[in-house]
Design a protein around this motif. Structure first.
Motif, short mmCIF file in Angstrom:
data_model
loop_
_atom_site.label_atom_id
_atom_site.label_comp_id
_atom_site.label_asym_id
_atom_site.label_seq_id
_atom_site.Cartn_x
_atom_site.Cartn_y
_atom_site.Cartn_z
N GLU A 16 0.71 -1.12 0.07
CA GLU A 16 -0.07 0.00 0.09
C GLU A 16 0.97 1.17 -0.02
N SER A 17 0.28 2.59 -0.20
CA SER A 17 0.87 3.61 -0.30
C SER A 17 1.47 3.92 1.16
N GLY A 18 2.82 4.42 1.30
CA GLY A 18 3.38 4.50 2.62
C GLY A 18 4.16 3.31 3.10
N SER A 19 4.14 1.94 2.19
CA SER A 19 4.72 0.93 2.66
C SER A 19 6.08 0.86 2.66
N GLY A 20 6.75 1.65 2.27
CA GLY A 20 8.24 2.22 1.94
C GLY A 20 8.92 1.39 0.50
N LYS A 21 8.02 1.18 -0.31
CA LYS A 21 8.69 0.48 -1.57
C LYS A 21 9.10 1.47 -2.45
N SER A 22 8.55 2.58 -2.65
CA SER A 22 9.22 3.63 -3.39
C SER A 22 10.29 4.35 -2.80
N THR A 23 10.34 4.33 -1.38
CA THR A 23 11.50 4.75 -0.69
C THR A 23 12.83 3.97 -1.17
#
Length: 249
Positions: free
Chosen positions: A37-44
């Protein structure tokens, strides 16, 4: 193409732990899906790989070597928003050429731009166009061509279909599959949608609250998820069924 590996990677913003001790491998020549989900850390995690987020602990390697912090990088990233990923002041051809290694004559570079545009199914005549003249799907194809122009060992695709119309998403996903077959592309494909990941990735990792909670071959994870969070993500996709035809429980 080469292997991308995250080893115990941690990213912290002040008191917030965005990525917490993540170990993940993208084998050479494969597409690995990273979902959450959004905020899970994947894009970071993706931004850390390309030097856009600070790595507090652990290391990131490509082909067994640490990712360099200066000079030409072996990773290229395609971002979510096709309308902000290209410089509006530059033509399509200029944007693609800018990412190329500085070698060859002007004629050679023009020929390479044309080849790359054809590779992503864009007429080379569009090389003279500005981004404002292109649709969202066309811009995302150009962004893929630009990423490939850098001759990367690994491509990271961060939610590259989520901002596109549903009718266009399928064409871009088909392109990703085609590029993987033709180029032996190594790709970390990030999405919040397990149905999308199922279509393009042979392996999948599920991320929640900065940690990998489940990973494995895509068919196995979708058919028999072991973590409650994975089951929740599957339940959120209408019509997504296991290979036996049953909805995951």
């Amino acid at each position: 193409m080469s292997e991308l590996r995250f080893e115990g990677v941690t990213v912290r913003y002040g008191p917030t732990m965005a990525v917490d001790d993540v170990t993940l491998t993208v084998p050479a020549g494969t597409v690995v899906g990273l979902v959450g989900e959004s905020g899970s850390g994947k894009s970071t995690l993706a931004r850390a790989a390309v030097g856009l987020a600070p790595v507090g602990a652990g290391r990131i390697t490509v082909g067994g070597a640490p990712v360099p912090t200066t000079g030409r990088r072996p990773l290229q990233m395609v971002f979510q928003d096709p309308y902000s990923s290209l410089d509006p002041r530059m033509t399509v051809g200029e944007s693609v050429a800018e990412a190329m290694p500085r070698a060859g004559s002007r004629a050679d570079r023009r020929a390479e731009v044309a080849r790359l545009l054809e590779l992503v199914h864009i007429d080379p005549a569009w090389a003279a166009a500005r981004p404002a003249e292109l649709s969202g799907g066309q811009r995302q194809r150009v962004a893929l061509a630009r990423a490939l122009a850098g001759r990367p060992q690994v491509v990271i695709a961060d939610e590259i279909t989520s901002a596109l119309d549903v009718s266009i998403q399928g064409a871009v996903l088909n392109l990703v599959r085609e590029l993987q077959r033709e180029l032996g592309l190594s790709m970390l494909f990030i999405s919040h949608n397990l149905a999308v990941v199922r279509y393009v990735a042979t392996q999948v990792a599920v991320m929640r609250d900065g940690r990998i909670v489940e990973e494995g071959p895509t068919d196995r994870v979708l058919a028999a998820p072991e973590h409650d969070y994975t089951r929740e993500l599957l339940a959120a996709v209408p019509g997504l069924t296991t290979p036996t035809g049953r909805s995951p429980r």
